[in-house]
Design a protein around this motif. Sequence first.
Motif, PDB file in Angstrom:
ATOM      1  N   ARG A 158     -22.607 -28.871  -8.781  1.00  0.00           N
ATOM      2  CA  ARG A 158     -21.833 -28.101  -7.804  1.00  0.00           C
ATOM      3  C   ARG A 158     -21.997 -26.602  -8.044  1.00  0.00           C
ATOM      4  NH1 ARG A 158     -19.991 -29.791  -3.213  1.00  0.00           N
ATOM      5  NH2 ARG A 158     -18.209 -28.373  -3.351  1.00  0.00           N
ATOM      6  N   PHE A 212     -13.271 -37.113 -11.841  1.00  0.00           N
ATOM      7  CA  PHE A 212     -13.947 -36.542 -10.680  1.00  0.00           C
ATOM      8  C   PHE A 212     -12.991 -35.733  -9.806  1.00  0.00           C
ATOM      9  CE2 PHE A 212     -17.564 -39.131 -11.705  1.00  0.00           C
ATOM     10  CZ  PHE A 212     -18.633 -38.480 -11.107  1.00  0.00           C
ATOM     11  N   SER A 268     -24.800 -34.241  -6.083  1.00  0.00           N
ATOM     12  CA  SER A 268     -23.481 -34.526  -6.642  1.00  0.00           C
ATOM     13  C   SER A 268     -22.929 -35.848  -6.113  1.00  0.00           C
ATOM     14  CB  SER A 268     -22.509 -33.376  -6.337  1.00  0.00           C
ATOM     15  OG  SER A 268     -22.330 -33.213  -4.943  1.00  0.00           O
ATOM     16  N   TYR A 321     -25.416 -30.071  -3.570  1.00  0.00           N
ATOM     17  CA  TYR A 321     -24.330 -30.912  -3.086  1.00  0.00           C
ATOM     18  C   TYR A 321     -24.751 -32.376  -2.885  1.00  0.00           C
ATOM     19  CZ  TYR A 321     -22.315 -26.326  -2.249  1.00  0.00           C
ATOM     20  OH  TYR A 321     -21.861 -25.047  -2.417  1.00  0.00           O
ATOM     21  N   ASN A 376     -12.340 -32.405 -11.535  1.00  0.00           N
ATOM     22  CA  ASN A 376     -13.489 -31.499 -11.449  1.00  0.00           C
ATOM     23  C   ASN A 376     -13.828 -31.108 -10.014  1.00  0.00           C
ATOM     24  OD1 ASN A 376     -13.554 -32.087 -14.195  1.00  0.00           O
ATOM     25  ND2 ASN A 376     -15.782 -32.042 -14.274  1.00  0.00           N
ATOM     26  N   ASP A 377     -13.208 -31.778  -9.055  1.00  0.00           N
ATOM     27  CA  ASP A 377     -13.404 -31.429  -7.654  1.00  0.00           C
ATOM     28  C   ASP A 377     -12.351 -30.417  -7.184  1.00  0.00           C
ATOM     29  OD1 ASP A 377     -15.009 -31.755  -5.374  1.00  0.00           O
ATOM     30  OD2 ASP A 377     -13.591 -33.150  -4.460  1.00  0.00           O
ATOM     31  N   TYR A 424     -21.597 -33.631 -12.416  1.00  0.00           N
ATOM     32  CA  TYR A 424     -21.170 -33.265 -11.069  1.00  0.00           C
ATOM     33  C   TYR A 424     -20.812 -31.774 -10.982  1.00  0.00           C
ATOM     34  CZ  TYR A 424     -17.900 -32.917  -7.116  1.00  0.00           C
ATOM     35  OH  TYR A 424     -17.248 -32.524  -5.978  1.00  0.00           O
ATOM     36  N   SER A 425     -20.060 -31.263 -11.977  1.00  0.00           N
ATOM     37  CA  SER A 425     -19.649 -29.855 -11.956  1.00  0.00           C
ATOM     38  C   SER A 425     -20.842 -28.919 -12.092  1.00  0.00           C
ATOM     39  CB  SER A 425     -18.642 -29.583 -13.084  1.00  0.00           C
ATOM     40  OG  SER A 425     -17.416 -30.206 -12.827  1.00  0.00           O
ATOM     41  N   ASN A 437     -12.598 -33.759   0.203  1.00  0.00           N
ATOM     42  CA  ASN A 437     -13.187 -33.879  -1.130  1.00  0.00           C
ATOM     43  C   ASN A 437     -14.702 -33.718  -1.027  1.00  0.00           C
ATOM     44  OD1 ASN A 437     -13.291 -36.604   0.105  1.00  0.00           O
ATOM     45  ND2 ASN A 437     -14.294 -37.140  -1.818  1.00  0.00           N
ATOM     46  N   CYS A 438     -15.313 -33.323  -2.130  1.00  0.00           N
ATOM     47  CA  CYS A 438     -16.748 -32.985  -2.112  1.00  0.00           C
ATOM     48  C   CYS A 438     -17.627 -34.067  -2.734  1.00  0.00           C
ATOM     49  CB  CYS A 438     -16.968 -31.647  -2.833  1.00  0.00           C
ATOM     50  SG  CYS A 438     -16.151 -30.257  -2.018  1.00  0.00           S
ATOM     51  N   PHE A 439     -17.077 -35.252  -2.986  1.00  0.00           N
ATOM     52  CA  PHE A 439     -17.935 -36.343  -3.477  1.00  0.00           C
ATOM     53  C   PHE A 439     -17.603 -37.612  -2.689  1.00  0.00           C
ATOM     54  CE2 PHE A 439     -14.173 -36.356  -6.183  1.00  0.00           C
ATOM     55  CZ  PHE A 439     -13.811 -37.692  -6.213  1.00  0.00           C
TER      56      PHE A 439
END
Length: 443
Positions: free
Chosen positions: A83, A157, A91, A88, A160-161, A79-80, A219-221
């Motif tokens: 990103r 997660f 991810s 995106y 790492n977010d 995921y990182s 959040n990005c996930f």
Amino acid sequence: MNKETRYMEQTNCLKDFIRYTSLNVLGMIGLSFYILADTFFVSNGVGANGLTALNLAVPVYSFIHGSGLMFGIGGASKYSVLRGQKAYQDSNRVFTNTVYAAGLLSVIFVLLGVFASNKITVLLGADNEVFDMTKTYLSVLLYFAPAFIMNDVLICFVRNDGNPKLSMSAMLAGSFSNIILDYIFIYPFGMGIFGAVLATGFAPIISMLILSVHFRNKNCFRFKLKRPDLKLIGTIFSLGIPSLITELASGIVIIVFNIIILAIQGNVGVAAYGVIANISFVVASIYTGIAQGMQPIVSSAYGRGNISSVKFALKYAVVTMLAVSVLVYTCIFIFAGPITGIFNSGNNGILQSIAEQGLKIYFTAVPFMGLNIVISMFFIAVEKAIPAQTISLLRGIVLIIPIALLMSFLASLIGVWLTLPITEGLVAILGIVLYCRVKKRLL
């Protein structure tokens, strides 16, 4: 890159490293208290047989926790990197497929608890004296496996977010709730070892309630209901399997050491090893916190192609690890007696003597252990799965078991305590060699 730009980059990397690592180490120490708190309360509230049963069942927890870390670290690392590459949409696919895989394995663990708890208890080496307590502890652990695994995934997660503070808060909240519930269930309620494991099972549920705050923010996930991507799951598994190997191997090593020590010193020897193993679990958690604090920085920088930040983060991790190693061993060498006494409420002289000697010898391994954990996580962060898997397999299974058998034959109980320093030292040498090879091609 001019000197001023390099200085700014190094300063920013150091700030990120301190932020991620300090929070993650605190959280990992808290997480390690799941079992350590049980060790303390069981030894004082149930007795030496309870401590023996707990130590026999701990490998089951290692397997469950390792599975959660496998999917959490493997998925969060991928995921990182994505990103960092600004991919995106991909991810989201990583998180979704991580949840699919984690959910499937969770169901398997629960089914094992329902249908195979007796057989697993026998395989763990429990005799008639501690069979019922051992079975109780491992059965309840297996029933709570979905909570343990999903908690590990979410912690990785969320960290790492860009939210390491929330991850730390969740881990600490889970740990403190475990300590409080341990006391309530074992003493006022008189629930014995069942109370200890019930408290441990509630801890990840409380942790996940804290982590749910992240989903109310930007959040990005996100979980997207789509068909599982077996290729992506394979990639996540490949990157995360070193974490599973490390945790699984620790469980296997505990089983092997228990069998060897039972033959040499009996149940009291296993109880003494339980003290050493659980202190070792806390120390390894500190190193894991350092490594996991480094990982999102390295993965993101690697995804952006920023190799200088990759180097800086690794350097900071190694220096921090060495400083911690000196502090840890100094404390253990000076305070081996009081540390053992905390878990020896019955003032058993044999247990006290065995554990004190074992602590001083066993923990000479700490700098090598720390280096192996950091280097392995570095390889995961830059998507070099094979070197990471090699280090994890060698230190966890391939070398340590035959060395344990050989050293116990040559030097009895002292040989058992020497096994970890010898194994970790040999693997550390190989880890440095593997790093030098990867560095030529990558850095």
